[in-house]
Design an enzyme around this catalytic site. Structure first.
Site, PDB file in Angstrom:
ATOM      1  N   SER A  43       6.817   7.074 -11.332  1.00 11.11           N
ATOM      2  CA  SER A  43       5.765   6.067 -11.232  1.00 11.11           C
ATOM      3  C   SER A  43       5.435   5.738  -9.787  1.00 11.11           C
ATOM      4  CB  SER A  43       6.165   4.795 -11.986  1.00 11.11           C
ATOM      5  OG  SER A  43       7.239   4.132 -11.362  1.00 11.11           O
ATOM      6  N   GLU A  44       6.450   5.641  -8.936  1.00  9.71           N
ATOM      7  CA  GLU A  44       6.202   5.277  -7.549  1.00  9.71           C
ATOM      8  C   GLU A  44       5.419   6.355  -6.808  1.00  9.71           C
ATOM      9  OE1 GLU A  44       7.010   2.205  -5.745  1.00  9.71           O
ATOM     10  OE2 GLU A  44       6.739   1.870  -7.878  1.00  9.71           O
ATOM     11  N   ILE A  45       5.700   7.612  -7.092  1.00 14.14           N
ATOM     12  CA  ILE A  45       4.932   8.685  -6.440  1.00 14.14           C
ATOM     13  C   ILE A  45       3.529   8.767  -7.028  1.00 14.14           C
ATOM     14  CG2 ILE A  45       4.810  11.189  -6.089  1.00 14.14           C
ATOM     15  CD1 ILE A  45       7.815  11.207  -5.731  1.00 14.14           C
ATOM     16  N   SER A 131      11.519   1.190  -2.661  1.00 15.52           N
ATOM     17  CA  SER A 131      10.953   0.710  -3.923  1.00 15.52           C
ATOM     18  C   SER A 131      11.673   1.288  -5.139  1.00 15.52           C
ATOM     19  CB  SER A 131       9.456   1.039  -3.997  1.00 15.52           C
ATOM     20  OG  SER A 131       9.230   2.439  -4.079  1.00 15.52           O
TER      21      SER A 131
END
Length: 278
Positions: A43-45, A131
């Site tokens: 999700s962060e990427i 994060s």
């Protein structure tokens, strides 16, 4: 830096303000329902330079197709790019797969929680290395993205050119111990729903250029064609992309250099072809 920022009462007031906003306005996304470090990394990427609403349309499909590092690491780049299509910056999809392969080789398939180890992975920078353990492990780390930078600058009347290290120091002072995950989600929602770039006039440090007709647009268009085909003759590409302002050769060379495609001789001897890298 404004020394008032260090005052405990002001920090407490700010924390209450953000959490009160979050209580009334929190958004729901599928990646907020998991503490799995791989899922959070995905999700962060995906969220890098892409709006959360667009990511929400792809995230579930991705996790169904590539549910863990082993599956992603062993998949073809063609499958990865086919599912990534629509998120933009296709090299991020490639780097995510490279991350999975590095995690399999160096960490036994388990995404690490240590920011220093995370930062050694492809595509993981200063923000993402913090994060991931924030959202997966609730670690007391301060992760500063463009939203959080804007909030700190606006709420504490800092100059827009305040150095990155000072913004980071402020974020660390503001972090409520033991509530890192909720705190960062609350800040994200406050920055996205209330304190936007438009309402504050605070611009991101990097700005995306117009997409339609840009070099990224041509790259994405060509990659989509290659994902749908076994290969394309360079001569055909040159004819099809003759309107490209940079010349199709520059686009092709960039894709080859980034490791997304290979340029080889065709098996039938009809010329050189492009194909997605195996």
């Amino acid at each position: 830096m404004n020394t008032d920022l260090l005052h405990r009462d002001r920090i407490d007031i700010f924390r209450r303000k953000i959490f009160d906003f979050y209580d009334d306005n929190r958004r729901s996304f599928p990646w907020r329902q998991t503490c799995d470090r791989y899922a959070v990394m995905v999700s962060e990427i995906m969220l890098q330079q892409t709006q959360a609403e667009r990511v929400a349309q792809k995230y579930g499909l991705w996790m169904e197709r590539f549910p863990d590092t082993a599956t992603l690491a062993s998949s073809s780049l063609r499958d990865v790019l086919a599912l990534w299509s629509g998120l933009g910056y296709n090299s991020r999809g490639q780097r995510l797969q490279s991350c999975a392969r590095a995690v399999m080789e160096r960490f036994g398939g388990e995404v690490p929680a240590d920011p220093a180890e995370l930062k050694t992975l492809p595509g993981i920078g200063d923000y993402t290395c913090r994060s991931i353990p924030v959202f997966a492990d609730n670690l007391d780390l301060a992760a500063v993205d463009t939203n959080i930078r804007r909030i700190i600058i606006h709420e504490f009347a800092l100059p827009e050119d305040t150095p990155k290290r000072q913004i980071q120091a402020a974020a660390e002072q503001l972090l409520p111990p033991g509530r890192s995950r909720d705190w960062h989600n609350a800040l994200m929602d406050y920055g996205s729903l209330c304190l936007t770039s438009r309402t504050t006039g605070i611009r991101p440090q990097t700005r995306q250029s117009k997409f339609q007709g840009s070099k990224r647009w041509y790259r994405g268009r060509l990659l989509r064609e290659l994902v749908a085909s076994e290969q394309l003759l360079l001569e055909e590409i040159g004819e099809r992309y003759g309107d490209c302002p940079w010349g199709f050769r520059e686009i092709v060379d960039g894709l080859v250099r980034d490791g997304l495609v290979d340029e080889v001789e065709s098996a039938n001897g009809k010329g050189r072809v492009l194909r997605i890298r195996e």
